[in-house]
Design a protein around this motif. Structure first.
Motif, PDB file in Angstrom:
ATOM      1  N   PHE A  98      74.531  26.062  49.575  1.00 50.97           N
ATOM      2  CA  PHE A  98      74.454  26.284  51.019  1.00 50.97           C
ATOM      3  C   PHE A  98      75.593  25.597  51.760  1.00 50.97           C
ATOM      4  O   PHE A  98      76.162  26.144  52.701  1.00 50.97           O
ATOM      5  CB  PHE A  98      73.107  25.792  51.556  1.00 50.97           C
ATOM      6  N   LEU A  99      75.923  24.380  51.345  1.00 51.52           N
ATOM      7  CA  LEU A  99      77.012  23.662  52.009  1.00 51.52           C
ATOM      8  C   LEU A  99      78.330  24.414  51.862  1.00 51.52           C
ATOM      9  O   LEU A  99      79.121  24.495  52.804  1.00 51.52           O
ATOM     10  CB  LEU A  99      77.133  22.251  51.432  1.00 51.52           C
ATOM     11  N   VAL A 100      78.577  24.976  50.683  1.00 52.71           N
ATOM     12  CA  VAL A 100      79.808  25.740  50.446  1.00 52.71           C
ATOM     13  C   VAL A 100      79.784  27.045  51.236  1.00 52.71           C
ATOM     14  O   VAL A 100      80.778  27.430  51.872  1.00 52.71           O
ATOM     15  CB  VAL A 100      79.990  26.023  48.941  1.00 52.71           C
ATOM     16  N   GLU A 101      78.653  27.738  51.205  1.00 56.43           N
ATOM     17  CA  GLU A 101      78.541  29.020  51.921  1.00 56.43           C
ATOM     18  C   GLU A 101      78.804  28.848  53.416  1.00 56.43           C
ATOM     19  O   GLU A 101      79.621  29.565  54.000  1.00 56.43           O
ATOM     20  CB  GLU A 101      77.138  29.598  51.728  1.00 56.43           C
ATOM     21  N   TYR A 102      78.101  27.905  54.026  1.00 57.23           N
ATOM     22  CA  TYR A 102      78.201  27.736  55.471  1.00 57.23           C
ATOM     23  C   TYR A 102      79.486  27.033  55.890  1.00 57.23           C
ATOM     24  O   TYR A 102      79.919  27.139  57.040  1.00 57.23           O
ATOM     25  CB  TYR A 102      77.000  26.949  55.996  1.00 57.23           C
ATOM     26  N   GLY A 103      80.081  26.304  54.955  1.00 52.84           N
ATOM     27  CA  GLY A 103      81.317  25.604  55.278  1.00 52.84           C
ATOM     28  C   GLY A 103      82.489  26.553  55.444  1.00 52.84           C
ATOM     29  O   GLY A 103      83.445  26.243  56.188  1.00 52.84           O
ATOM     30  N   TYR A 146      73.499  21.122  58.969  1.00 55.98           N
ATOM     31  CA  TYR A 146      72.558  20.038  59.282  1.00 55.98           C
ATOM     32  C   TYR A 146      71.208  20.296  58.612  1.00 55.98           C
ATOM     33  O   TYR A 146      70.613  19.395  58.005  1.00 55.98           O
ATOM     34  CB  TYR A 146      72.385  19.922  60.794  1.00 55.98           C
ATOM     35  N   GLU A 147      70.718  21.530  58.714  1.00 60.32           N
ATOM     36  CA  GLU A 147      69.428  21.859  58.119  1.00 60.32           C
ATOM     37  C   GLU A 147      69.466  21.723  56.593  1.00 60.32           C
ATOM     38  O   GLU A 147      68.491  21.294  55.977  1.00 60.32           O
ATOM     39  CB  GLU A 147      69.030  23.294  58.504  1.00 60.32           C
ATOM     40  N   THR A 148      70.597  22.094  56.004  1.00 57.15           N
ATOM     41  CA  THR A 148      70.729  21.995  54.551  1.00 57.15           C
ATOM     42  C   THR A 148      70.588  20.557  54.081  1.00 57.15           C
ATOM     43  O   THR A 148      69.953  20.278  53.063  1.00 57.15           O
ATOM     44  CB  THR A 148      72.087  22.553  54.104  1.00 57.15           C
ATOM     45  N   VAL A 149      71.159  19.628  54.837  1.00 60.10           N
ATOM     46  CA  VAL A 149      71.155  18.223  54.439  1.00 60.10           C
ATOM     47  C   VAL A 149      69.858  17.517  54.836  1.00 60.10           C
ATOM     48  O   VAL A 149      69.299  16.742  54.053  1.00 60.10           O
ATOM     49  CB  VAL A 149      72.360  17.488  55.057  1.00 60.10           C
ATOM     50  N   HIS A 216      62.165  26.499  60.675  1.00 54.98           N
ATOM     51  CA  HIS A 216      62.592  25.773  59.474  1.00 54.98           C
ATOM     52  C   HIS A 216      61.870  24.432  59.357  1.00 54.98           C
ATOM     53  O   HIS A 216      61.526  23.996  58.260  1.00 54.98           O
ATOM     54  CB  HIS A 216      64.104  25.554  59.503  1.00 54.98           C
ATOM     55  N   VAL A 217      61.644  23.785  60.489  1.00 58.09           N
ATOM     56  CA  VAL A 217      60.896  22.525  60.479  1.00 58.09           C
ATOM     57  C   VAL A 217      59.456  22.775  60.037  1.00 58.09           C
ATOM     58  O   VAL A 217      58.883  21.995  59.275  1.00 58.09           O
ATOM     59  CB  VAL A 217      60.940  21.858  61.863  1.00 58.09           C
ATOM     60  N   THR A 218      58.866  23.872  60.504  1.00 52.22           N
ATOM     61  CA  THR A 218      57.503  24.221  60.089  1.00 52.22           C
ATOM     62  C   THR A 218      57.431  24.409  58.579  1.00 52.22           C
ATOM     63  O   THR A 218      56.519  23.899  57.913  1.00 52.22           O
ATOM     64  CB  THR A 218      57.043  25.515  60.789  1.00 52.22           C
ATOM     65  N   LEU A 219      58.390  25.130  58.024  1.00 58.51           N
ATOM     66  CA  LEU A 219      58.414  25.359  56.576  1.00 58.51           C
ATOM     67  C   LEU A 219      58.607  24.049  55.818  1.00 58.51           C
ATOM     68  O   LEU A 219      58.001  23.836  54.767  1.00 58.51           O
ATOM     69  CB  LEU A 219      59.528  26.347  56.225  1.00 58.51           C
ATOM     70  N   ARG A 220      59.442  23.180  56.341  1.00 58.83           N
ATOM     71  CA  ARG A 220      59.669  21.881  55.686  1.00 58.83           C
ATOM     72  C   ARG A 220      58.374  21.082  55.630  1.00 58.83           C
ATOM     73  O   ARG A 220      58.049  20.467  54.603  1.00 58.83           O
ATOM     74  CB  ARG A 220      60.734  21.096  56.452  1.00 58.83           C
ATOM     75  N   ASN A 221      57.630  21.079  56.713  1.00 58.94           N
ATOM     76  CA  ASN A 221      56.422  20.255  56.789  1.00 58.94           C
ATOM     77  C   ASN A 221      55.285  20.773  55.915  1.00 58.94           C
ATOM     78  O   ASN A 221      54.296  20.074  55.696  1.00 58.94           O
ATOM     79  CB  ASN A 221      55.960  20.153  58.244  1.00 58.94           C
ATOM     80  N   LEU A 222      55.429  22.013  55.424  1.00 59.62           N
ATOM     81  CA  LEU A 222      54.400  22.557  54.533  1.00 59.62           C
ATOM     82  C   LEU A 222      54.471  21.942  53.146  1.00 59.62           C
ATOM     83  O   LEU A 222      53.488  21.950  52.412  1.00 59.62           O
ATOM     84  CB  LEU A 222      54.565  24.080  54.406  1.00 59.62           C
TER      85      LEU A 222
END
Length: 306
Positions: A98-103, A146-149, A216-222
């Protein structure tokens, strides 16, 4: 207990191998124990590089993949049984992917915007539309990084290294070179947009990006850290569709497309939306298959439609 690891390829010279887990029983041996034992004997095949399967109940059934966290007893494996091994090839972490893709777009867009002489053979003053588009794109992909990290938790730790180039092409070419070259060119330097359109697109973009972040925060908290627990997502956006993150991202790129009015942006919007819809349908089917109480009224990606 002894377990035979046989190769998927008949040409393999490293297999079969026999693993001895005595005195443990099948219900005490987890799939990760088997993978670690294979890696100990053959270090080049680290756990993320392995795919282990057992034959289905009948000869016509597909092989069943062994999942980390389950025991050998879950697959009715007994002393002396065999498991099939497949080498998935060199792996790379999803976070790195993801970091490479979005970078890519974060580098490509400023290069086209600021190095006008190199790309277009002359210098010129950018229009308001071009400048606003640059910041929209940069903010979108900075948010992704930011979300990736700090936000995403990955159920699968790695993917084949060879897929990095295929995945990156979508972002580096379509949303990178494609958008940047055609949007920041001199032919758009005199493009005029009404204040209503400019600020309306900015407002729509901000709404979509903030909404996307919230999902994305909702998915993380699951999923608690270090687990692969899966639950039914609920709350903002999820009450209508299974993948509101894809829906809100589509809205964000619609805002960019309306602002630029460029065929290059419409092309990326069409390809990206189509791909996200395919992913959404698959995830929607998986949710309904996995959870018997999954809300029937939800659509995959587009509220009330599909």
């Amino acid at each position: 207990m002894k377990l035979i690891i046989k190769p998927r390829s008949p040409k393999s010279r490293k297999f079969p191998i026999t693993l001895d887990f005595a005195p443990r029983t099948p219900d005490e041996i987890r799939v990760e124990d088997v993978k670690n034992a294979i890696a100990k004997k053959l270090p080049q095949f680290y756990p993320d590089r392995q795919r282990l399967t057992v034959d289905g109940p009948t000869a016509t059934d597909k092989p069943v993949g062994l999942e980390v966290g389950k025991t050998l007893a879950d697959y009715n494996l007994k002393d002396g049984d065999a498991v099939t091994f497949k080498d998935l090839g060199p792996q790379i972490s999803w976070r790195t992917v993801f970091l490479v893709e979005y970078g890519g777009p974060l580098v490509i867009h400023p290069i086209f915007y600021y190095l006008q002489q190199f790309w277009y053979g002359k210098t010129f003053e950018h229009s308001q539309m071009q400048t606003v588009t640059l910041w929209m794109v940069l903010l979108h992909f900075l948010k992704r990084e930011y979300e990736t990290v700090f936000v995403h938790r990955f159920s699968h730790g790695t993917m084949p290294l060879r897929n990095l180039f295929k995945n990156s092409a979508h972002y580096h070419i379509l949303s990178g070179f494609n958008l940047a070259y055609f949007v920041y060119g001199p032919w758009n330097a005199t493009a005029e947009r009404s204040d209503l359109l400019v600020y309306g697109c900015i407002a729509l973009f901000a709404f979509a990006e903030l909404s996307n972040y919230a999902t994305h925060v909702t998915l993380r908290n699951l999923r608690p850290p270090g687990t692969r627990i899966r639950k039914i997502p609920r709350g903002y956006g999820f009450n209508l569709v299974s993948c509101p993150n894809y829906f809100f991202e589509t809205i964000a790129w619609i805002a960019v497309a309306l602002l630029t009015q460029s065929w290059a942006t419409y092309l990326f919007l069409a390809v990206a939306t189509g791909q996200m819809y395919i992913w959404a349908v698959q995830k929607h089917k998986n949710y309904r298959k996995e959870f018997s109480d999954y809300p029937r009224g939800r659509k995959a990606m587009f509220p009330f439609i599909a």
